[in-house]
Design a protein around this motif. Structure first.
Motif, PDB file in Angstrom:
ATOM      1  N   SER A   1       0.811  -1.224   0.000  1.00 35.51           N
ATOM      2  CA  SER A   1       0.000   0.000   0.000  1.00 35.51           C
ATOM      3  C   SER A   1       0.847   1.279   0.000  1.00 35.51           C
ATOM      4  N   ASN A   2       2.103   1.219   0.473  1.00 37.73           N
ATOM      5  CA  ASN A   2       2.858   2.476   0.589  1.00 37.73           C
ATOM      6  C   ASN A   2       4.155   2.508  -0.233  1.00 37.73           C
TER       7      ASN A   2
ATOM      8  N   LYS B   1       4.468   5.250  -3.003  1.00 34.34           N
ATOM      9  CA  LYS B   1       4.540   6.601  -2.435  1.00 34.34           C
ATOM     10  C   LYS B   1       5.900   6.843  -1.754  1.00 34.34           C
ATOM     11  N   LEU B   2       6.370   5.856  -1.002  1.00 29.48           N
ATOM     12  CA  LEU B   2       7.626   6.037  -0.251  1.00 29.48           C
ATOM     13  C   LEU B   2       8.858   6.165  -1.152  1.00 29.48           C
TER      14      LEU B   2
ATOM     15  N   ASP C   1       8.699   7.441  -4.366  1.00 33.26           N
ATOM     16  CA  ASP C   1       8.405   8.355  -5.472  1.00 33.26           C
ATOM     17  C   ASP C   1       9.317   9.590  -5.428  1.00 33.26           C
TER      18      ASP C   1
ATOM     19  N   HIS D   1       8.143   3.718 -11.429  1.00 32.17           N
ATOM     20  CA  HIS D   1       8.708   5.082 -11.460  1.00 32.17           C
ATOM     21  C   HIS D   1       9.776   5.247 -12.549  1.00 32.17           C
TER      22      HIS D   1
END
Ligand SMILES: [Zn+2]
Length: 243
Positions: free
Chosen positions: A111-112, A115-116, A118, A143
């Motif tokens: 889930s993260n 984001k972590l 990016d 990414h």
């Protein structure tokens, strides 16, 4: 532009052929995220901070235990029971005031992970389990961020750099998940591999040298030999096959 202090501080690497002040400026503008604040992540972090990378994020959810101290060199007796990100952050922030250090005390999961990781120039895999390595591999491909893998077992270590969409990824090389178990580690093994990962990150950012791509570097500390296995992209890879 570099300040007069920075020019002096990094003088010995600036004079490396092809590095120059331009390379140092690239490092100053660059950001690296290290997944894991243990045996691999800490030596990688120490050398990236010393080299003057602009921003370093380190992610780890664990607390310092006595059995970590043979290899996790920034965690000391006084840090037992403390969060690893606090223990490591405290020392790293005193090493080089030019570097922005961001410590994240989260568990990396599905889930993260995107984001972590990016917005970074390089992602470093300093984990101890394959599930999280695969999550990082997937995020790096999403990414299009260069990704540096490192792993250790006893006195054996491995490293490889991945250019998403261009060179073999972790999924092209490793199939399935090994059983989760306590495995042996001599501290010097992740020390060495972590420094190889930091070296790759610095080369990626500054553009010097040849990267460790499509080759799995294998270090055998018992025989004190380095060897490499040629690997290639697998068109059926579930991570990068359709990329
Ligand atoms: Zn792949």
């Amino acid at each position: 532009m570099l300040t007069a202090d920075e020019t002096q501080r990094y003088d010995r690497q600036i004079i490396i052929n092809g590095f120059g002040e331009a390379g140092q400026e690239k490092l100053k503008r660059a950001s690296v995220v290290i997944a894991g604040s243990g045996g691999l992540g800490l030596p990688a972090a120490v050398y990236l901070v010393a080299a003057g990378v602009g921003k370093l994020r380190i992610i780890d959810h664990d607390k310092v235990e006595l059995s970590n101290l043979n290899r996790q060199i920034l965690h000391w007796d006084k840090d037992l029971g403390q969060k690893k990100v606090e223990s490591a952050g405290e020392k790293l922030s005193q090493m080089n005031g030019n570097v922005t250090i961001e410590m994240v005390g989260e568990t990396i999961d599905e889930s993260n992970v995107v984001k972590l990781t990016d917005g970074f120039n390089v992602i470093i895999d300093a984990m101890d389990n394959m599930e999280t390595r695969f999550l990082l591999n997937k995020a790096a491909i999403k990414h299009s961020t260069l990704f540096v893998h490192g792993a250790v077992y006893g006195l054996e270590g491995r490293a490889m750099t991945i250019i998403p969409g261009k060179t073999a990824c972790l999924g092209c090389v490793y199939r399935g998940l090994p059983p989760k178990e306590k495995f042996p580690v001599l501290g010097t093994t992740p020390g060495l591999i972590g420094m190889i990962q930091a070296t790759e990150a610095i080369k990626i950012i500054t553009g010097i040298g040849e990267l460790l791509t499509n080759r799995l570097l294998i270090y055998d500390g018992l025989k004190m030999k380095f060897s490499e296995v040629q690997v290639k992209r697998d068109s059926g890879c579930k991570f990068c096959g359709s990329f």
